[in-house]
Design a protein around this motif. Structure first.
Motif, PDB file in Angstrom:
ATOM      1  N   LYS A  98       0.834  -1.191   0.000  1.00  8.12           N
ATOM      2  CA  LYS A  98       0.000   0.000   0.000  1.00  8.12           C
ATOM      3  C   LYS A  98       0.870   1.242   0.000  1.00  8.12           C
ATOM      4  N   LYS A 127      -9.319   9.902  -5.295  1.00 10.71           N
ATOM      5  CA  LYS A 127      -9.787   8.783  -6.120  1.00 10.71           C
ATOM      6  C   LYS A 127      -8.689   7.761  -6.363  1.00 10.71           C
ATOM      7  N   SER A 128      -7.463   8.078  -5.956  1.00 10.40           N
ATOM      8  CA  SER A 128      -6.382   7.102  -6.014  1.00 10.40           C
ATOM      9  C   SER A 128      -6.198   6.420  -4.658  1.00 10.40           C
ATOM     10  N   TRP A 134      -8.413   3.533  -3.057  1.00 10.96           N
ATOM     11  CA  TRP A 134      -8.212   2.116  -3.363  1.00 10.96           C
ATOM     12  C   TRP A 134      -7.361   1.408  -2.311  1.00 10.96           C
ATOM     13  N   ASP A 135      -6.757   2.182  -1.422  1.00 13.35           N
ATOM     14  CA  ASP A 135      -5.933   1.587  -0.367  1.00 13.35           C
ATOM     15  C   ASP A 135      -6.738   1.202   0.866  1.00 13.35           C
ATOM     16  N   ALA A 178     -14.353   3.760  -5.979  1.00 12.11           N
ATOM     17  CA  ALA A 178     -13.723   2.487  -5.614  1.00 12.11           C
ATOM     18  C   ALA A 178     -14.665   1.524  -4.902  1.00 12.11           C
ATOM     19  N   LYS A 200     -16.136  -3.076  -1.905  1.00  9.78           N
ATOM     20  CA  LYS A 200     -15.042  -2.667  -2.793  1.00  9.78           C
ATOM     21  C   LYS A 200     -15.317  -3.176  -4.203  1.00  9.78           C
ATOM     22  N   ILE A 250     -11.703  -5.786  -9.376  1.00 15.07           N
ATOM     23  CA  ILE A 250     -10.983  -5.565 -10.633  1.00 15.07           C
ATOM     24  C   ILE A 250     -10.863  -6.931 -11.295  1.00 15.07           C
ATOM     25  N   THR A 291      -7.926   1.476 -14.227  1.00 17.12           N
ATOM     26  CA  THR A 291      -7.922   2.928 -14.408  1.00 17.12           C
ATOM     27  C   THR A 291      -6.579   3.478 -13.955  1.00 17.12           C
ATOM     28  N   GLU A 302      -6.287   5.542 -11.699  1.00 13.64           N
ATOM     29  CA  GLU A 302      -6.379   5.694 -10.245  1.00 13.64           C
ATOM     30  C   GLU A 302      -6.065   4.394  -9.511  1.00 13.64           C
ATOM     31  N   ASN A 303      -6.449   3.238 -10.107  1.00 13.30           N
ATOM     32  CA  ASN A 303      -6.259   1.989  -9.360  1.00 13.30           C
ATOM     33  C   ASN A 303      -5.092   1.129  -9.844  1.00 13.30           C
ATOM     34  N   HIS A 322      -2.419   0.193  -7.450  1.00  6.52           N
ATOM     35  CA  HIS A 322      -2.892  -0.420  -6.205  1.00  6.52           C
ATOM     36  C   HIS A 322      -3.166  -1.911  -6.380  1.00  6.52           C
TER      37      HIS A 322
END
Length: 264
Positions: free
Chosen positions: A3, A17-18, A21-22, A55, A97, A100, A107, A109-110, A113
């Motif tokens: 993380k 938005k990034s 995801w954590d 997310a 969540k 994916i 994306t 953003e993710n 992660h």
């Protein structure tokens, strides 16, 4: 992948938005509880909900719904709890969540992660045509977070000792093998290291160093200085001299020469 952000250090105001995801479902409820008395948060509920929705899937459960509805969401993997959205109103949320599973779920953003192993799993689940079968936009997203390289070789040569496959695996790459008849395409993926942001440096100067240098652009060189003609009014016996060559520097010799000249 490790993380990038400590979820316990995050709060609704620092959530992006990034970084969202954590965190996990319980983290969302914890952060919302911690901000329920924050007037700024309550005035911008929609903004923070939009970040969370990027997310997480959020379902609002009506208070009039039977307890069985809550149980249904919990069986589907949702976490259910109440959140305060204004001074006088609380609602029940079921959140989960976003998975994916497909390349279209990736994306900018993710992408940082997930692990390389997760990426290989997603690629393996979605296509059989090789790396080039992906759209350019998807490849750009993947390559923003991973180093990607590919090779296509006959099956019996792919795992050759000392070859590219062996070297990549030893270097920490995950591999996806895509069969193409008697040939195999190997797609290698490894998490791309985060680039360090350059830090601005300020030089310290002494006060004397801040002085503006003399402008000598229009200052003439020594060779360019013109010698002014002498002023007749300034000539005296002390400063006047001639350049006449009188010959020998011996005055007696000069006098003798003048005497001989007179006799002739």
């Amino acid at each position: 992948m490790a993380k990038n952000t400590d979820s316990k250090a995050l709060n609704l105001k620092t959530l992006t938005k990034s970084s969202v995801w954590d965190v996990q479902e319980n983290d969302i409820f914890r952060m919302w509880d911690g901000a329920e008395k924050d007037a700024e948060v309550l005035e911008n509920v929609r903004h923070y909900v939009d970040i969370i929705r990027s997310a997480f899937m959020i379902e609002e459960i009506n208070e009039e719904e039977p307890a069985a509805v809550k149980k249904k969401y919990e069986k589907l993997g949702y976490k259910v709890a109440q959140v305060k959205i204004d001074d006088n109103k609380k609602v029940t949320w079921a959140i989960k969540k976003r998975p994916i599973m497909r390349v279209t779920d990736l994306t900018y953003e993710n992408i940082r992660h997930i692990s390389a192993a997760k990426l290989i799993e997603v690629l393996d689940r979605n296509f059989g045509g090789g790396w080039e079968s992906l759209s350019q936009s998807i490849k750009d997203i993947i390559e923003s977070g991973f180093d990607i390289s590919t090779t296509t070789l006959p099956k019996d040569r792919l795992h050759k000792k000392g070859g590219m496959y062996e070297k990549k695996v030893a270097d920490g790459f995950e591999v996806l093998e895509v069969a193409k008849g008697t040939w195999v395409e190997a797609i290698f993926a490894k998490v791309k290291p985060l680039a360090e942001k350059p830090r601005m440096q300020f030089n310290t100067h002494d006060e004397d160093e801040d002085e503006i240098p003399e402008d000598t652009f229009n200052k003439p060189d020594e060779d360019d200085i013109e010698i002014e003609d002498p002023n007749d009014d300034e000539i005296t016996e002390d400063n006047y001299s001639t350049m006449m060559d009188l010959g020998s520097e011996d005055p007696d010799e000069e006098a003798a020469n003048l005497a001989e000249y007179g006799e002739d």
